[in-house]
Enzyme design. Structure first.
Site, PDB file in Angstrom:
ATOM      1  N   CYS A   1     -35.197  19.215 -70.842  1.00  0.00           N
ATOM      2  CA  CYS A   1     -34.985  17.963 -71.594  1.00  0.00           C
ATOM      3  C   CYS A   1     -34.215  17.009 -70.691  1.00  0.00           C
ATOM      4  O   CYS A   1     -33.101  16.588 -70.998  1.00  0.00           O
ATOM      5  CB  CYS A   1     -34.211  18.228 -72.881  1.00  0.00           C
ATOM      6  SG  CYS A   1     -34.964  19.459 -73.976  1.00  0.00           S
ATOM      7  N   ALA A   2     -34.821  16.665 -69.566  1.00  0.00           N
ATOM      8  CA  ALA A   2     -34.099  15.988 -68.490  1.00  0.00           C
ATOM      9  C   ALA A   2     -33.668  14.579 -68.843  1.00  0.00           C
ATOM     10  O   ALA A   2     -32.639  14.097 -68.356  1.00  0.00           O
ATOM     11  CB  ALA A   2     -34.969  15.968 -67.231  1.00  0.00           C
TER      12      ALA A   2
ATOM     13  N   GLY B   1     -31.787  12.071 -66.494  1.00  0.00           N
ATOM     14  CA  GLY B   1     -31.506  12.873 -65.311  1.00  0.00           C
ATOM     15  C   GLY B   1     -30.064  13.187 -65.011  1.00  0.00           C
ATOM     16  O   GLY B   1     -29.759  13.685 -63.918  1.00  0.00           O
ATOM     17  N   GLY B   2     -29.149  12.962 -65.940  1.00  0.00           N
ATOM     18  CA  GLY B   2     -27.742  13.231 -65.664  1.00  0.00           C
ATOM     19  C   GLY B   2     -27.471  14.660 -65.234  1.00  0.00           C
ATOM     20  O   GLY B   2     -26.829  14.911 -64.209  1.00  0.00           O
ATOM     21  N   LYS B   3     -27.964  15.619 -65.999  1.00  0.00           N
ATOM     22  CA  LYS B   3     -27.732  17.021 -65.658  1.00  0.00           C
ATOM     23  C   LYS B   3     -28.676  17.483 -64.551  1.00  0.00           C
ATOM     24  O   LYS B   3     -28.355  18.413 -63.807  1.00  0.00           O
ATOM     25  CB  LYS B   3     -27.851  17.901 -66.900  1.00  0.00           C
ATOM     26  CG  LYS B   3     -26.701  17.669 -67.884  1.00  0.00           C
ATOM     27  CD  LYS B   3     -26.736  18.632 -69.027  1.00  0.00           C
ATOM     28  CE  LYS B   3     -25.551  18.392 -69.957  1.00  0.00           C
ATOM     29  NZ  LYS B   3     -25.594  17.066 -70.603  1.00  0.00           N
TER      30      LYS B   3
ATOM     31  N   ASP C   1     -39.524  16.130 -69.605  1.00  0.00           N
ATOM     32  CA  ASP C   1     -39.038  15.770 -70.937  1.00  0.00           C
ATOM     33  C   ASP C   1     -40.262  15.460 -71.788  1.00  0.00           C
ATOM     34  O   ASP C   1     -41.253  14.899 -71.286  1.00  0.00           O
ATOM     35  CB  ASP C   1     -38.115  14.553 -70.871  1.00  0.00           C
ATOM     36  CG  ASP C   1     -37.287  14.380 -72.132  1.00  0.00           C
ATOM     37  OD1 ASP C   1     -36.071  14.617 -72.073  1.00  0.00           O
ATOM     38  OD2 ASP C   1     -37.853  14.024 -73.182  1.00  0.00           O
TER      39      ASP C   1
ATOM     40  N   ASP D   1     -30.834  20.645 -72.406  1.00  0.00           N
ATOM     41  CA  ASP D   1     -29.884  19.659 -72.928  1.00  0.00           C
ATOM     42  C   ASP D   1     -30.504  19.153 -74.225  1.00  0.00           C
ATOM     43  O   ASP D   1     -31.167  18.121 -74.260  1.00  0.00           O
ATOM     44  CB  ASP D   1     -29.693  18.537 -71.909  1.00  0.00           C
ATOM     45  CG  ASP D   1     -28.547  17.617 -72.262  1.00  0.00           C
ATOM     46  OD1 ASP D   1     -27.824  17.910 -73.238  1.00  0.00           O
ATOM     47  OD2 ASP D   1     -28.369  16.590 -71.576  1.00  0.00           O
TER      48      ASP D   1
ATOM     49  N   CYS E   1     -24.616  18.070 -77.326  1.00  0.00           N
ATOM     50  CA  CYS E   1     -23.422  17.221 -77.427  1.00  0.00           C
ATOM     51  C   CYS E   1     -23.095  17.043 -78.906  1.00  0.00           C
ATOM     52  O   CYS E   1     -22.913  15.936 -79.400  1.00  0.00           O
ATOM     53  CB  CYS E   1     -23.607  15.885 -76.719  1.00  0.00           C
ATOM     54  SG  CYS E   1     -25.073  14.950 -77.222  1.00  0.00           S
TER      55      CYS E   1
END
Length: 432
Positions: free
Chosen positions: A238-239, A242-244, A262, A308, A361
């Site tokens: 679940c990119a 692209g943070g992670k 994603d 994510d 989150c």
């Protein structure tokens, strides 16, 4: 604009948001366009007032025994900004562009009323329908936990180890007040005052060259807990933007195979430029095409699948206080279904001995521990990696982290009150 004039503008804006039922960000943008005389400092200050009222609108209305825009702003100044009655009265002097003078009732409320008798959802400033869910997570501490989720968040940065080291970059950001984050060995933190504008991080040379990225410390820790290693095959399922993915790439040191995808290809739009700026060369971005499976060639070969997961975002309320009041019960039901589906999709991608890092989150148990237990029941070939083993990547800080965060059989829960991060849940599941 004077500080008093900013208060008047904020009251008018709150009335507009209430009457038109529009997002605060939209109202602020339209106000700025219509009031071009207001400088950047004025706009930042008024924005800060609006967001703080949204953070504390239930408790402020309770304190003032009045739900009007003016009452909520006055109550917020007392509760969130810790102003005394004299300071508030000086701002509300009835002068030109200033709010009307305080009434006797307002003075009495600001002086004598407290939140001691307020229900948890009022004291903690969250929708009443969420109270059973937060009680399940925190019990009698739910009001205190939610209050911490209402305060303004700092700006956290992650150092990209493909481009630099924290000890080298920190001095170059000293003019922004950057300090090391408490937990993450890669993090830098910039505290933000109530009226502060977001610093121009995007114009910093280290950002332009890809040496730093904006990322909450909790998100950094979630990526670290996945323990991605050089040479592994890693899938970010679940990119999104692209943070992670960027964090995983740095952990892999440019070695191995990293796949980012994603289900919503629109979310992937920013990832290409970010990967290029960060100096990532071992990442393949797979954009979904119609009904075709972007990962159809992957069969039980991944060392790590990072999820994510789509979630309610309750852990990010301090960054987007408008979201908590706009959230409806149906949104949780949709997210629970999405999470189960993405977990089931990940299972056949993992090789024996490989792992899934499940991240949200959110602070709601339904999205966290409950989802993990249900997944293991459906897929008994997976078991939860002991949380203390997961946190061992923090080395000398692991013991202190274990005392601060909430540990369950399923994983770790970080919260603003306990760890100073956004709310994040992390569980690592290993395949037999």
């Amino acid at each position: 604009m004077t500080p008093a004039a900013r208060l008047s503008a904020a009251i008018d804006l709150i009335d507009i948001i209430d009457a038109q039922r529009i997002p605060a960000a939209k109202a602020l943008k339209e106000w700025g366009t219509a009031h071009r005389y207001a400088g950047s400092g004025d706009r930042a200050a008024i924005s800060g007032l609006i967001w703080d009222v949204l953070r504390r609108q239930s408790s402020a209305a309770w304190l003032m025994e009045d739900d009007s825009a003016r009452a909520r702003l006055l109550g917020m100044l007392r509760l969130e900004r810790d102003m005394d009655v004299a300071t508030i009265a000086a701002l509300c002097d009835g002068g030109r562009f200033a709010p009307d003078t305080l009434t006797d009732g307002e003075r009495a409320a600001l002086t004598s009323r407290t939140l001691d008798a307020a229900p948890a959802h009022v004291a903690g400033d969250y929708p009443e329908w969420l109270d059973p869910y937060l009680a399940k997570a925190f019990g009698d501490d739910r009001a205190a936990e939610a209050t911490a989720m209402a305060s303004r968040a700092p700006l956290d940065l992650r150092v990209n180890t493909l481009k630099g080291k924290r000890e080298k970059i920190l001095p170059r950001l000293s003019h922004l007040g950057a300090v090391e984050t408490p937990w993450s060995p890669l993090g830098l933190r910039i505290a933000l005052g109530a009226d502060a504008r977001n610093p121009g991080v995007h114009s910093e040379e280290d950002f332009i060259k890809g040496a730093i990225e904006v990322q909450d410390e909790g998100s950094q820790l979630a990526a670290l807990f996945s323990a991605a290693k050089p040479g592994e095959q890693v899938i970010d399922l679940c990119a999104g933007a692209g943070g992670k993915t960027l964090a995983l790439a740095a952990m892999m040191g440019g070695k191995g195979r990293l796949i980012a995808t994603d289900h919503d290809k629109r979310q992937l739009a920013p990832i290409h430029e970010r990967l290029s700026r960060a100096g990532v060369h071992n990442c393949e971005v797979r954009t979904p095409r119609g009904e075709a499976d972007a990962l159809s060639d992957i069969k039980a070969s991944a060392d790590l699948v990072l999820i994510d997961a789509p979630c309610t975002g309750t852990g990010t309320w301090r960054r987007n206080p408008d979201a908590k009041w706009r959230m409806r019960p149906g949104a949780l039901e949709v997210r629970l279904k999405d999470q189960a589906e993405v977990l089931d999709r990940a299972a056949p991608l993992v090789k024996p001995g490989g792992r899934i890092a499940y991240i949200t989150c959110s602070v709601l148990p339904d999205e966290n521990g409950d989802q993990v237990r249900a997944f293991v029941a459906r897929h008994p070939e997976f078991s939860v990696q002991p949380p203390e083993q997961t946190a061992s990547v923090l080395w000398d800080k692991a013991e202190d982290f274990a005392k601060a965060a909430l540990q369950s059989d399923e994983g770790w829960l970080m919260t603003p009150r306990r760890t100073g991060t956004d709310g994040f849940f992390v569980s690592v599941l290993r395949k037999l």
